[in-house]
Structures are given as structure tokens and as C-alpha cells.
Design an enzyme around this catalytic site. Structure first.
Site, PDB file in Angstrom:
ATOM      1  CD  GLU A 278      -1.605  46.800 -23.635  1.00 57.25           C
ATOM      2  OE1 GLU A 278      -1.019  46.395 -22.711  1.00 57.25           O
ATOM      3  OE2 GLU A 278      -2.492  47.547 -23.787  1.00 57.25           O
ATOM      4  CD1 TRP A 281      -0.181  50.164 -21.446  1.00 62.85           C
ATOM      5  CD2 TRP A 281       0.463  50.578 -19.536  1.00 62.85           C
ATOM      6  NE1 TRP A 281      -1.247  50.939 -21.007  1.00 62.85           N
ATOM      7  CE2 TRP A 281      -0.638  51.249 -19.693  1.00 62.85           C
ATOM      8  CE3 TRP A 281       1.128  50.984 -18.191  1.00 62.85           C
ATOM      9  CZ2 TRP A 281      -1.409  52.097 -18.621  1.00 62.85           C
ATOM     10  CZ3 TRP A 281       0.604  51.726 -17.088  1.00 62.85           C
ATOM     11  CH2 TRP A 281      -0.877  52.046 -17.426  1.00 62.85           C
ATOM     12  CD1 TRP A 310       0.042  44.423   3.185  1.00 65.24           C
ATOM     13  CD2 TRP A 310      -1.920  44.326   2.277  1.00 65.24           C
ATOM     14  NE1 TRP A 310       0.191  45.277   2.267  1.00 65.24           N
ATOM     15  CE2 TRP A 310      -1.104  45.162   1.663  1.00 65.24           C
ATOM     16  CE3 TRP A 310      -3.196  43.799   1.587  1.00 65.24           C
ATOM     17  CZ2 TRP A 310      -1.683  45.956   0.465  1.00 65.24           C
ATOM     18  CZ3 TRP A 310      -3.495  44.737   0.409  1.00 65.24           C
ATOM     19  CH2 TRP A 310      -2.817  45.762  -0.057  1.00 65.24           C
ATOM     20  CG  ASN A 345      -3.445  42.503 -19.490  1.00 67.55           C
ATOM     21  OD1 ASN A 345      -2.413  42.568 -18.688  1.00 67.55           O
ATOM     22  ND2 ASN A 345      -4.121  43.358 -19.755  1.00 67.55           N
ATOM     23  CD1 TRP A 363       0.619  45.259  -2.389  1.00 65.99           C
ATOM     24  CD2 TRP A 363       2.315  44.984  -3.828  1.00 65.99           C
ATOM     25  NE1 TRP A 363       1.651  46.153  -2.054  1.00 65.99           N
ATOM     26  CE2 TRP A 363       2.840  45.981  -3.282  1.00 65.99           C
ATOM     27  CE3 TRP A 363       3.047  44.415  -4.941  1.00 65.99           C
ATOM     28  CZ2 TRP A 363       4.003  46.638  -3.298  1.00 65.99           C
ATOM     29  CZ3 TRP A 363       4.362  45.150  -5.130  1.00 65.99           C
ATOM     30  CH2 TRP A 363       4.621  46.036  -4.229  1.00 65.99           C
ATOM     31  CD1 TRP A 386       1.819  40.896  -9.631  1.00 65.04           C
ATOM     32  CD2 TRP A 386       0.251  40.817  -8.254  1.00 65.04           C
ATOM     33  NE1 TRP A 386       1.404  39.565  -9.528  1.00 65.04           N
ATOM     34  CE2 TRP A 386       0.265  39.722  -8.821  1.00 65.04           C
ATOM     35  CE3 TRP A 386      -0.606  40.971  -7.197  1.00 65.04           C
ATOM     36  CZ2 TRP A 386      -0.348  38.474  -8.555  1.00 65.04           C
ATOM     37  CZ3 TRP A 386      -1.560  40.116  -6.698  1.00 65.04           C
ATOM     38  CH2 TRP A 386      -1.488  38.685  -7.427  1.00 65.04           C
TER      39      TRP A 386
HETATM   40  P1  FAD Z   1       0.165  41.522 -25.957  1.00 66.02           P
HETATM   41  O1  FAD Z   1      -1.300  41.973 -25.621  1.00 66.02           O
HETATM   42  O2  FAD Z   1       0.112  40.720 -27.449  1.00 66.02           O
HETATM   43  O3  FAD Z   1       0.976  42.814 -25.868  1.00 66.02           O
HETATM   44  C1  FAD Z   1       2.326  42.738 -26.525  1.00 66.02           C
HETATM   45  C2  FAD Z   1       3.515  42.992 -25.391  1.00 66.02           C
HETATM   46  O4  FAD Z   1       3.454  44.169 -24.669  1.00 66.02           O
HETATM   47  C3  FAD Z   1       3.523  41.859 -24.456  1.00 66.02           C
HETATM   48  O5  FAD Z   1       4.170  40.644 -25.010  1.00 66.02           O
HETATM   49  C4  FAD Z   1       4.276  42.505 -23.259  1.00 66.02           C
HETATM   50  O6  FAD Z   1       5.730  42.486 -23.662  1.00 66.02           O
HETATM   51  C5  FAD Z   1       3.949  43.922 -23.516  1.00 66.02           C
HETATM   52  N1  FAD Z   1       2.592  44.172 -22.597  1.00 66.02           N
HETATM   53  C6  FAD Z   1       1.368  43.841 -22.869  1.00 66.02           C
HETATM   54  N2  FAD Z   1       0.618  44.325 -21.593  1.00 66.02           N
HETATM   55  C7  FAD Z   1       1.449  44.847 -20.901  1.00 66.02           C
HETATM   56  C8  FAD Z   1       1.425  45.214 -19.719  1.00 66.02           C
HETATM   57  N3  FAD Z   1       0.022  45.524 -19.062  1.00 66.02           N
HETATM   58  N4  FAD Z   1       2.369  45.872 -18.918  1.00 66.02           N
HETATM   59  C9  FAD Z   1       3.648  45.700 -19.567  1.00 66.02           C
HETATM   60  N5  FAD Z   1       3.974  45.175 -20.603  1.00 66.02           N
HETATM   61  C10 FAD Z   1       2.683  44.778 -21.303  1.00 66.02           C
HETATM   62  N6  FAD Z   1       3.847  40.978 -18.500  1.00 66.02           N
HETATM   63  C11 FAD Z   1       4.996  40.257 -18.850  1.00 66.02           C
HETATM   64  O7  FAD Z   1       5.861  40.411 -19.849  1.00 66.02           O
HETATM   65  N7  FAD Z   1       5.839  39.613 -17.587  1.00 66.02           N
HETATM   66  C12 FAD Z   1       5.051  39.690 -16.509  1.00 66.02           C
HETATM   67  O8  FAD Z   1       5.612  38.963 -15.414  1.00 66.02           O
HETATM   68  C13 FAD Z   1       3.995  40.172 -16.302  1.00 66.02           C
HETATM   69  N8  FAD Z   1       3.104  40.373 -15.238  1.00 66.02           N
HETATM   70  C14 FAD Z   1       1.998  41.013 -14.943  1.00 66.02           C
HETATM   71  C15 FAD Z   1       1.216  40.726 -13.756  1.00 66.02           C
HETATM   72  C16 FAD Z   1       0.193  41.146 -13.872  1.00 66.02           C
HETATM   73  C17 FAD Z   1      -0.633  41.404 -12.098  1.00 66.02           C
HETATM   74  C18 FAD Z   1      -0.662  42.221 -14.741  1.00 66.02           C
HETATM   75  C19 FAD Z   1      -1.905  42.911 -14.539  1.00 66.02           C
HETATM   76  C20 FAD Z   1       0.038  42.106 -16.062  1.00 66.02           C
HETATM   77  C21 FAD Z   1       1.426  41.473 -15.993  1.00 66.02           C
HETATM   78  N9  FAD Z   1       2.101  41.479 -17.379  1.00 66.02           N
HETATM   79  C22 FAD Z   1       3.232  40.779 -17.496  1.00 66.02           C
HETATM   80  C23 FAD Z   1       1.478  42.346 -18.605  1.00 66.02           C
HETATM   81  C24 FAD Z   1       0.473  41.536 -19.497  1.00 66.02           C
HETATM   82  O9  FAD Z   1      -0.186  40.745 -18.692  1.00 66.02           O
HETATM   83  C25 FAD Z   1       1.381  40.510 -20.175  1.00 66.02           C
HETATM   84  O10 FAD Z   1       2.447  41.171 -20.917  1.00 66.02           O
HETATM   85  C26 FAD Z   1       0.712  39.657 -21.460  1.00 66.02           C
HETATM   86  O11 FAD Z   1      -0.621  39.125 -21.079  1.00 66.02           O
HETATM   87  C27 FAD Z   1       1.699  38.968 -22.279  1.00 66.02           C
HETATM   88  O12 FAD Z   1       0.685  38.445 -23.337  1.00 66.02           O
HETATM   89  P2  FAD Z   1       0.840  38.851 -24.888  1.00 66.02           P
HETATM   90  O13 FAD Z   1       2.216  38.866 -25.211  1.00 66.02           O
HETATM   91  O14 FAD Z   1      -0.156  38.178 -25.810  1.00 66.02           O
HETATM   92  O15 FAD Z   1       0.328  40.353 -24.861  1.00 66.02           O
END
Ligand code: FAD
Length: 502
Positions: A278, A281, A310, A345, A363, A386
């Protein structure tokens, strides 16, 4: 004595901060710090008031940490980036700054601001910038042709190879300077709407963030793969709000993870690697922003998706925002975000897919709304997420794979524990019907204080597939006619049919 100025932006911490560390290397230098708030700029990017408040709280914690090291934090507020750069030039001259240190930001406006500033300071102040907010800098993970990857998995493989050769050590916080104690300037409130984040969920300061990171890596990461898709559990790290504004660095996350799970990178599997994935990503989406600048302008990565027609439907969009769509998993998720500033997520994927594929709403509307609510709002991750859900992005979900919001709910919140937490009006609905409460209400002649589903998913799915296929055919016709480069023709069509400039 040389004067070094550290300009803090998205890096509100003293530990493992490359710019701060470099500025403090010369023990004789006078080190100053600065933060400039730009509320008009934030508003133009729909920054959530909760995130602005979180920045302010962490700025206060940063000020205390810097003061303990005898480093004075100056604070200024001006509308936008242009003003901030102009003011900074004056400040550098007034304080007789010799060297300016800052950590790079990769979004286009930020890069343009920094380039303009460096030009304005050329010959008077030496500007030193650092790659700090990513595990690896953009442009450093490329394919055999020297280009950025479009697909995530080969990117990650190359990324891991590169990472093992790189210096990813976390840097210590600087020692106190050999100077007198410093003044603490009053941090006036930001000229921005006020909304305080939940202090229990998000205690301010890097110590709180590091404690959460340690706890997660020690106690939870082994269960991450098993729990990460279940929103009713606290199965993820909840560190995103800290990472988004740089209270924590990704290197700190990576190094802590390796301390707890030393074989993680070599084995390339398991729960700890899943969490590391993650973080990759997170890097991937930022690397994309630099490789394809149009992504900074909300343009889709896949060109033909510009032609998707859209729908404009304010009432449906409002109901989605408020968590009143009649699909419980979507509504519970939206209410979680509206009330706490964070959404799980899996639910971000489901709610985004619902807006785009069930309501056929652009979107970018959802992207903007998420930013206006999220405490972890991050342009690259939000845009990437998105575009993934909308099938407009690189390595996105294929347009013909459309989430069914009912079965997604059944799969990831089987008993409806998460739904019940956020939709108290469904308390009486038995588990068996929690994902389709109207069926239960009909069968038992109950009146539910909960809306009926906005759309029939099967109908919506059919219409959306047709809309995407039309768009694809249209783009193909333009190409066959040699018109794909005809920006005027394509632009007219896009504007008429999508309301979006080409
Ligand atoms: P964990 O699962 O513990 O992951 C650890 C870290 O990895 C996160 O804190 C984050 O920095 C990074 N990460 C995790 N998943 C992703 C991912 N898919 N893409 C990029 N980085 C990721 N994340 C944001 O930080 N800011 C946003 O504005 C954001 N908007 C999102 C919008 C959509 C539509 C989707 C599908 C995902 C988005 N995410 C965003 C990614 C992800 O949902 C969040 O990072 C995650 O839910 C944060 O929770 P966590 O810290 O417990 O994540």
C-alpha cells in the site's frame, strides 16, 4: 554566521526530515523555520476544514519540538501560492538568509511555485530541495525504455529492486542548537472554515503518529491481509492523515515494518508485505503525477473516457453525499466520512464505483467531494483512487467490471456490523436483510425511515456499460477518420456531450 531557513510545507515533523536535517548539519549556522498558510489556495482545491485544523494542531506541535531545539518557527498567512512566494523572497532578504531548505512537493502548482521562487532568489539565496515524502523519488523507477510504468505490478517489482539498493534510513531529529532560547510566535487561526478533527482518533504530533505506527507494526500488521477489507474491524493502520501532511514519513513506516518483520521484502508475500504494498501504491500515484502532468488537471489517463456522457443529477448527487442512496453499505460509508473525515479503503472503492457506475456521475464531482471531507485528503491518492474506480485511470478496474453495492456489502460486512454503527435507523432490520432492508420492510409491512434504493443496480449497470461502449466507439471512429488529433472537433464533441473541456 550563515543563516539557514527551513520552509516547512507537507512535512510537519522534526524526525526524518531531510530538509531540516541538512539545514542543521552546520553546527555554527543560525537555523530558522517557516510555515506559510495559503487558505485561498486550499479552498480552490477543496481542502477539508478538518484537514486544515489538523495541520494547525500539528503545526503547534512542530513549533514546540523546534523550540526545544532552539529553532524559531515563523508563521505567515497569505491567500495563495503566488503571494506566498513573493512574501518569502522579502522574508529571506529581511532575515539575511543564505540558504533555503525545503522538501519537494510533486503536484504541478507546487512545482511551478518552487521553480518561480528559485528563479526569484537566484544569485542571492542558495535553494536546496530534497526528495523526502516518498520512498523513492519520481523518475527513479522506470522501464527498459526509461519511461514510467503504466501498470502497477511491474512498477512494484522494479520498485522493490531499486529500494533494496537505496538509502532508506530514517534520519534522527536534530540536536538542540547552541543558541539562546527562541521566541514562540502566536499561531493565529487559519482564515478557513473551522471543523476540529476527533482528537481521540487523531491525536496531534509526530510522537502520537510514531506510537500508532509502532503499535500497528507490532500488534496488527500480521492480521492486515485477513482484516484489511472488513470495515467493521480496525484492521488498517489509520496513518493516512499523518502521512498526508508529513507528520510521518513513508521511510519511517518502511523501517519500522522491517524492524518488526525483517524478511518481509525478501519473501515478497505475507501480511507485512501486503501493507508495504500500500505504501508503494502511494508512491505509484505520485510518480504518475510527475510523468503525466495532465493528471494534475483532473484529466483522465485513458483518452477515450473523455467521451463518457456523464449525467447531471443534483438530487442524486446530494443523496449520495448525505448517505441517502438506499444502499446501506454506500450510505454507512458516506456517513462515516462525513462524520469523521476518514473512510475505509474498501468503502472508498464501493462509494466511488457507485457514484460513477450506478449514477453515471462524473468521477471529478466525487473526487472533489472526497477532498472536501477527508482528513487524509491527498491529491495523488485521491485522484488515483477515483480514476481507478471510474476506469479512466492507468491500471484501473476495467469499465465492464461494475461493483454490485449489495453483494459488496454482503461480502465485506456480512452481519452488517459496520452498517448498524452508522445507520441507526436500520437497528430493527434482521442480519439477513441488512443489505436489502426494503425487502424486509415490504415483507413485514414495516415503514422504514430510510430511503428506497435510488436506482435499480441491474438497469444502472446496463446503461453505464452502454455509455462507456458508446464513448469507446466514438473515440475509435474519430481515430479511424484521422480526427483523433483534431482537438477542435474532439473538443467540441466532448464539451457538448460531457460538459467538460477537452
Ligand atoms: P493502510 O491500509 O494502513 O495503508 C497504509 C498507507 O498506505 C495509508 O495510510 C496510505 O498512505 C497508503 N495507501 C493505502 N492504500 C492506498 C491506495 N489505494 N492508494 C494510495 N495510497 C494508499 N488515500 C489517501 O491517503 N488520501 C486520499 O485522499 C485518498 N483518497 C482515496 C479515494 C479513493 C476513491 C480510493 C479508492 C482510495 C483513496 N485513498 C486515499 C487510498 C486509501 O483508501 C487510504 O490511503 C486508506 O484508506 C487510508 O487508511 P489507512 O491509513 O488505515 O491505510
Amino acid at each position: 554566521m550563515a543563516t539557514h531557513l527551513v520552509w516547512f510545507r507537507n512535512d510537519l515533523r522534526v524526525t526524518d526530515n531531510r530538509a531540516l536535517h541538512a539545514a542543521c548539519e552546520d553546527p555554527e549556522a543560525r537555523v530558522l523555520a517557516l510555515f506559510i498558510a495559503t487558505p485561498a489556495q486550499w479552498a480552490s482545491h477543496s481542502m477539508a476544514p478538518r484537514q486544515a485544523a489538523f495541520i494547525r494542531q500539528n503545526l503547534a506541535a512542530l513549533q514546540a519540538s523546534l523550540a526545544a531545539r532552539h529553532i524559531e518557527l515563523f508563521y505567515h498567512q497569505c491567500p495563495d501560492f503566488t503571494d506566498s512566494a513573493l512574501w518569502l523572497v522579502e522574508f529571506c532578504h529581511a532575515q539575511r538568509v543564505d540558504q533555503l531548505f525545503y522538501n519537494r512537493q510533486y503536484e504541478l502548482n507546487e512545482r511551478r511555485r518552487d521553480a518561480a521562487l528559485e528563479k526569484a532568489l537566484a544569485g542571492t539565496v542558495l535553494c536546496r530541495s530534497f526528495d523526502d515524502s516518498l520512498l523513492l523519488p519520481p523518475g527513479s523507477v522506470v522501464n527498459g525504455q526509461g519511461e514510467m510504468y503504466k501498470i502497477y505490478t511491474p512498477f512494484r517489482k522494479a520498485f522493490v529492486r531499486r529500494l533494496t539498493e537505496s538509502d532508506t534510513r530514517s534520519l534522527p531529529a536534530p540536536k538542540p542548537r547552541h543558541t539562546d532560547e527562541v521566541a514562540r510566535h502566536r499561531l493565529t487561526p487559519f482564515d478557513y472554515p473551522q471543523q476540529e478533527p476527533d482528537g481521540e482518533l487523531y491525536p496531534a504530533g509526530e510522537e502520537a503518529a510514531l506510537a500508532q505506527l509502532r503499535r500497528f507494526c507490532r500488534e496488527q500488521v500480521e492480521d492486515y491481509s485477513r482484516q484489511r477489507d472488513q470495515p467493521a474491524l480496525e484492521g488498517t493502520s489509520r496513518l493516512s492523515a499523518y502521512l498526508a501532511i508529513g507528520v510521518l514519513s513513508p521511510r519511517q513506516c518502511f523501517n519500522r515494518l522491517r524492524t518488526e518483520c525483517p524478511q518481509m521484502l525478501e519473501q515478497q508475500e505475507g501480511s507485512a508485505f501486503g501493507w508495504f504494498n500500500e505504501l508503494v501504491w502511494r508512491d505509484f500515484y505520485r510518480h504518475l503525477l510527475v510523468a503525466w502532468p495532465m493528471l494534475n488537471k483532473h484529466q483522465p489517463f485513458v483518452p477515450w473516457t473523455k467521451f463518457v456522457p456523464w449525467r447531471r443529477d443534483e438530487a442524486a448527487f446530494e443523496a449520495w453525499k448525505r448517505g441517502q442512496t438506499g444502499y446501506p453499505i454506500v450510505d454507512a460509508a458516506m456517513r462515516q466520512m462525513n462524520q469523521t473525515g476518514w473512510m475505509h479503503n474498501r468503502l472508498r472503492m464501493i462509494t466511488a464505483s457507485y457514484l460513477v457506475k450506478d449514477l453515471l456521475i462524473d468521477w471529478r464531482e466525487g473526487e472533489r467531494y472526497f477532498m472536501s471531507q477527508l482528513i487524509d485528503g491527498d491529491y495523488a491518492a485521491n485522484n488515483g483512487g477515483w480514476q481507478w474506480a471510474a476506469s479512466t485511470g492507468t491500471d484501473a478496474v476495467p469499465y465492464f467490471r461494475i461493483f454490485n453495492p449489495t453483494t459488496q456489502g454482503e461480502r465485506y460486512d456480512k452481519q452488517g456490523a459496520f452498517i448498524r454503527r452508522w445507520l441507526p435507523e436500520l437497528a430493527a432490520v434482521p442480519d439477513k436483510f441488512i443489505h436489502q432492508p426494503h425487502r424486509w420492510a415490504e415483507q413485514h409491512q414495516h415503514v422504514l425511515d430510510y430511503p428506497a434504493p435510488q436506482v435499480d443496480h441491474a438497469d444502472a449497470r446496463r446503461d453505464t456499460l452502454a455509455a462507456f461502449e458508446d464513448a469507446r466507439r466514438h473515440a475509435q471512429r474519430l481515430e479511424d477518420d484521422g480526427l483523433s488529433e483534431d482537438r477542435q472537433g474532439a473538443g467540441r464533441w466532448a464539451e457538448e456531450n460531457t460538459g467538460q473541456p477537452y
